[in-house]
Design an enzyme around this catalytic site. Structure first.
Site, PDB file in Angstrom:
ATOM      1  CE  LYS A 224      -4.431  -1.865   1.954  1.00  7.59           C
ATOM      2  NZ  LYS A 224      -5.320  -1.419   3.077  1.00  7.59           N
TER       3      LYS A 224
ATOM      4  CG  ASP B 234      -8.662   0.682   3.540  1.00  8.56           C
ATOM      5  OD1 ASP B 234      -9.347  -0.010   2.660  1.00  8.56           O
ATOM      6  OD2 ASP B 234      -7.357   0.555   3.591  1.00  8.56           O
TER       7      ASP B 234
END
Ligand code: ATR
Length: 281
Positions: free
Chosen positions: A71, A107
């Site tokens: 990420k 997210d």
């Protein structure tokens, strides 16, 4: 519809990636939407992540979801970075167009969607976040964006909680890990973002008797789906938000970014993923 030669292709990149639930979830939406598209898993070894992602970006792929441990690398290789990805310091979504890479993070949106799905409405009482890793950063960002006025962060390593609050430029209350139960007294929501409760790991020990009756418990762990943390909260009559809600919530905007149409609301998402995860132990 079977994918044709001009199907829009996207996927998920991680290491390992075999456990990812995204391919099944995305495939179910592709089928329900009846679009000419494909979603595939890509296992990318950590040593090679930068090259591999850049090479994939130069193909006809329209984008990738990014999972652990890539990420941060995903963020670094991007030409454009969204406000969310920048603040969270990580990207879970890359889209590719005209040779350029755009990074985003869904997210935070996924977490807020999981709360909305359970009709949780935030008010001005404190929220307690347990943990201070990458997942915590996305959730604290979401909560502060949503206008939560007091966020208390308890982390085993206190300095990481402080770093998180500084990185997001918010004034969180830092709580010692051993004092976490004291923070529950006036909490409207308690979120576990630690890896405690994950299959094979120790359980998160928390005294739900210290929390108000209308407090909500949320866990990002979804293996198992019903963690001890949530099980005990439910025994105390609290509303519980499990990790699948966030997983489904973060996937929806990715689907739309890849394929240009909304992810259909099949109502079957949870059942599909629960069937893959298997019954609670
Ligand atoms: P992620 O990016 O998924 O959030 P991470 O950055 O490794 O993963 O963070 C894991 C979180 O779980 C951290 O808050 C970690 O606490 P530390 O910062 O002190 O490491 C927490 N955690 C992991 N194991 C723990 C344990 N046994 N007790 C308490 N907290 C734990």
């Amino acid at each position: 519809m079977r994918p044709s030669g001009s199907a829009r292709v996207a996927g998920v990149a991680g290491w390992p990636v075999g456990h990812s639930l995204s391919p099944r979830l995305m495939a179910s939406w592709i089928e329900a939407a009846g679009i000419d598209a494909l979603y595939a898993p890509f296992a990318i070894a950590p040593d090679d992540a930068r090259h591999a992602l850049e090479a994939l970006a130069s193909t006809s792929l329209c984008g990738l979801n990014i999972t652990l441990p890539h990420k941060e690398t995903a963020l670094k290789i991007a030409d454009e970075v969204s406000e969310e990805a920048k603040a969270i310091g990580a990207a879970n979504l890359l889209t590719f167009h005209d040779g350029r890479i755009s990074a985003d993070n869904t997210d935070a949106l996924g977490f807020m969607q999981a709360l909305a799905d359970k009709e949780v409405q935030l008010d001005n009482r404190p929220v307690v976040v347990l943990g201070a890793g990458g997942a915590a950063r996305a959730i604290v960002f979401a909560l502060s964006k949503a206008g939560v006025s007091e966020i208390k962060i308890a982390n085993r390593t206190r300095s990481r909680a402080l770093d998180l609050s500084r990185a997001l430029e918010i004034e969180a209350v830092i709580v010692d890990w051993d004092q976490r139960d004291d923070a529950l007294a006036d909490a409207q929501l308690v979120v576990n973002t630690t890896s405690l409760g994950l299959k094979g790991a120790a359980n998160l020990d928390i005294d739900w008797n210290r929390a108000p009756a209308n407090c909500v418990a949320a866990d990002i762990v979804y293996t198992p789906l019903q963690t001890e943390f949530l099980k005990r909260a439910a025994q105390n009559g609290l509303v519980c938000v499990d990790g699948l809600g966030m997983l489904i919530g973060q996937a929806r905007p990715s689907f739309e970014a890849f394929y240009g149409v909304e992810a259909p609301k099949t109502g079957q998402e949870r059942a599909l993923l629960e069937a893959i995860l298997g019954p609670a132990p």
